[in-house]
Scaffold this active site. Sequence first.
Site, PDB file in Angstrom:
ATOM      1  N   CYS A  75      11.725  -2.076   3.801  1.00  0.00           N
ATOM      2  CA  CYS A  75      10.663  -1.857   2.813  1.00  0.00           C
ATOM      3  C   CYS A  75       9.642  -0.828   3.332  1.00  0.00           C
ATOM      4  O   CYS A  75       9.983   0.331   3.490  1.00  0.00           O
ATOM      5  CB  CYS A  75      10.013  -3.187   2.452  1.00  0.00           C
ATOM      6  SG  CYS A  75       9.001  -3.122   0.957  1.00  0.00           S
ATOM      7  N   HIS A  90      15.112  -6.098   0.457  1.00  0.00           N
ATOM      8  CA  HIS A  90      14.812  -7.224   1.341  1.00  0.00           C
ATOM      9  C   HIS A  90      16.069  -8.054   1.621  1.00  0.00           C
ATOM     10  O   HIS A  90      16.372  -8.997   0.881  1.00  0.00           O
ATOM     11  CB  HIS A  90      13.731  -8.109   0.716  1.00  0.00           C
ATOM     12  CG  HIS A  90      12.361  -7.539   0.801  1.00  0.00           C
ATOM     13  ND1 HIS A  90      11.465  -7.867   1.804  1.00  0.00           N
ATOM     14  CD2 HIS A  90      11.725  -6.634   0.021  1.00  0.00           C
ATOM     15  CE1 HIS A  90      10.344  -7.200   1.627  1.00  0.00           C
ATOM     16  NE2 HIS A  90      10.479  -6.445   0.549  1.00  0.00           N
ATOM     17  N   GLN A 120      10.092   3.089   4.848  1.00  0.00           N
ATOM     18  CA  GLN A 120       9.322   4.276   4.493  1.00  0.00           C
ATOM     19  C   GLN A 120       8.643   4.887   5.714  1.00  0.00           C
ATOM     20  O   GLN A 120       8.558   6.114   5.839  1.00  0.00           O
ATOM     21  CB  GLN A 120       8.303   3.911   3.412  1.00  0.00           C
ATOM     22  CG  GLN A 120       8.968   3.447   2.112  1.00  0.00           C
ATOM     23  CD  GLN A 120       8.035   2.682   1.202  1.00  0.00           C
ATOM     24  OE1 GLN A 120       6.897   2.367   1.557  1.00  0.00           O
ATOM     25  NE2 GLN A 120       8.513   2.354   0.004  1.00  0.00           N
ATOM     26  N   GLY A 158       0.787  -1.224   0.000  1.00  0.00           N
ATOM     27  CA  GLY A 158       0.000   0.000   0.000  1.00  0.00           C
ATOM     28  C   GLY A 158       0.820   1.276   0.000  1.00  0.00           C
ATOM     29  O   GLY A 158       2.042   1.281  -0.152  1.00  0.00           O
ATOM     30  N   PHE A 214       6.470   2.418  -4.122  1.00  0.00           N
ATOM     31  CA  PHE A 214       6.685   3.766  -3.598  1.00  0.00           C
ATOM     32  C   PHE A 214       8.137   3.858  -3.140  1.00  0.00           C
ATOM     33  O   PHE A 214       8.765   2.845  -2.835  1.00  0.00           O
ATOM     34  CB  PHE A 214       5.757   4.048  -2.414  1.00  0.00           C
ATOM     35  CG  PHE A 214       4.292   4.101  -2.787  1.00  0.00           C
ATOM     36  CD1 PHE A 214       3.646   5.318  -2.941  1.00  0.00           C
ATOM     37  CD2 PHE A 214       3.556   2.934  -2.957  1.00  0.00           C
ATOM     38  CE1 PHE A 214       2.291   5.365  -3.274  1.00  0.00           C
ATOM     39  CE2 PHE A 214       2.215   2.963  -3.297  1.00  0.00           C
ATOM     40  CZ  PHE A 214       1.576   4.184  -3.450  1.00  0.00           C
ATOM     41  N   GLU A 258      16.549 -10.275   3.786  1.00  0.00           N
ATOM     42  CA  GLU A 258      16.243 -11.662   4.164  1.00  0.00           C
ATOM     43  C   GLU A 258      16.118 -12.575   2.955  1.00  0.00           C
ATOM     44  O   GLU A 258      16.250 -13.804   3.073  1.00  0.00           O
ATOM     45  CB  GLU A 258      14.956 -11.712   4.987  1.00  0.00           C
ATOM     46  CG  GLU A 258      13.663 -11.768   4.196  1.00  0.00           C
ATOM     47  CD  GLU A 258      13.322 -10.484   3.453  1.00  0.00           C
ATOM     48  OE1 GLU A 258      12.501 -10.519   2.526  1.00  0.00           O
ATOM     49  OE2 GLU A 258      13.896  -9.416   3.806  1.00  0.00           O
TER      50      GLU A 258
END
Length: 387
Positions: free
Chosen positions: A275, A359, A279, A246, A320, A361
């Site tokens: 991630c 990421h 933000q 989102g 984003f 991981e």
Amino acid sequence: MTAAPRPTACLALADGTVFYGRGFGATGTCEAELCFNTAMTGYQEIMTDPSYAGQVVTFTFPHIGNTGVTPEDDEAQDPIASGMVVKWDPTLPSNWRAAETLGEWLARRGRIAIGGVDTRRLTRAIRQQGAPHVALSHDPEGNFDIEALVAQARAFPGLVGRDLAKDVTCVQSYRWDEMRWAWPAGYLRREGDAPRVVAVDYGAKRNILRSLASAGCDVTVLPASATADDILAHDPEGLFLTNGPGDPAATGEYAVPMLQDVMRRKPDLPLFGICLGHQMLALALGAKTIKMNHGHHGANHPVKDLTTGKVEITSMNHGFTVDSQTLPKGVEETHVSLFDGSNCGIRVTDKPVFSVQYHPEASPGPMDSFYLFERFADAIRERSGAA
């Protein structure tokens, strides 16, 4: 002469473009934003990544489904991505770990897929025109109302302004002690005393939590709606912010005040975000986020660590990005994308507070970025030792 088989699935874009193909997985119709992912492996992990809420994923690599699926590789309880688009129909899996085929898994989990699509053409369109809104339909009889599907695509509200973290976060808190998969034992459990870490779940991938446990953290996961009081009640020695889907500005309406409150009350608390968590931290520090044309989705993204000069091959999934031009004084950019120069990491210069857009991981390097989890754990131990 044998007639060509009738298409059993179609993908309708909001601009009226239609792609026909062969459906597999569940039947029905879904509406979503369309993105593409360039990873050569990990289709099951991608489909179950909560960050893909509200999206249909086009896979640019043609061999999708050839290793089947296994419950061990799920990043969440169920697939989160709305559907998938592939070049070739999935073949029978050839992998000793496979528990079922991709098509069976998608059908059982209620996710629609289409094969036989010119994914190169589709990907070029996304790059040039931005991530479109689409309607994906699978009907074994091949009956499609194209005008209605295009209308459904146009009616999709998009991701801008939408808080999707609330849809994928956990309902209640829980403890996590499972570590990263290792041959030959598989997933082992962390044992013994360890630094207490609260992870705020905006759509957490299981491998992120496993990485925290493998780095030696005692992890408690809280819902995205957790308040500063909820978090501090656990007396954490570190705070972790997970990935998620989102518009970060929408999630930030409640996440930013919480983070600012925590940082005000415990200014030396080590904090690490990934991630959407990255933000959220940037917004809490005073920066802004912006929607990207088509986002970054793949496992081959080169990122430069500005503090060391090293380049990491990273896994990414975001639409984003943090606007690095808006970073306030005392916050520095630490990582940048070598594809387009977009921001991929920040840190507070005088506190153990940092985050990255990618990421670590997922480890496509395969170990290029795991140091970030170790850095977080080390910061917690250093603070605890000085306390």
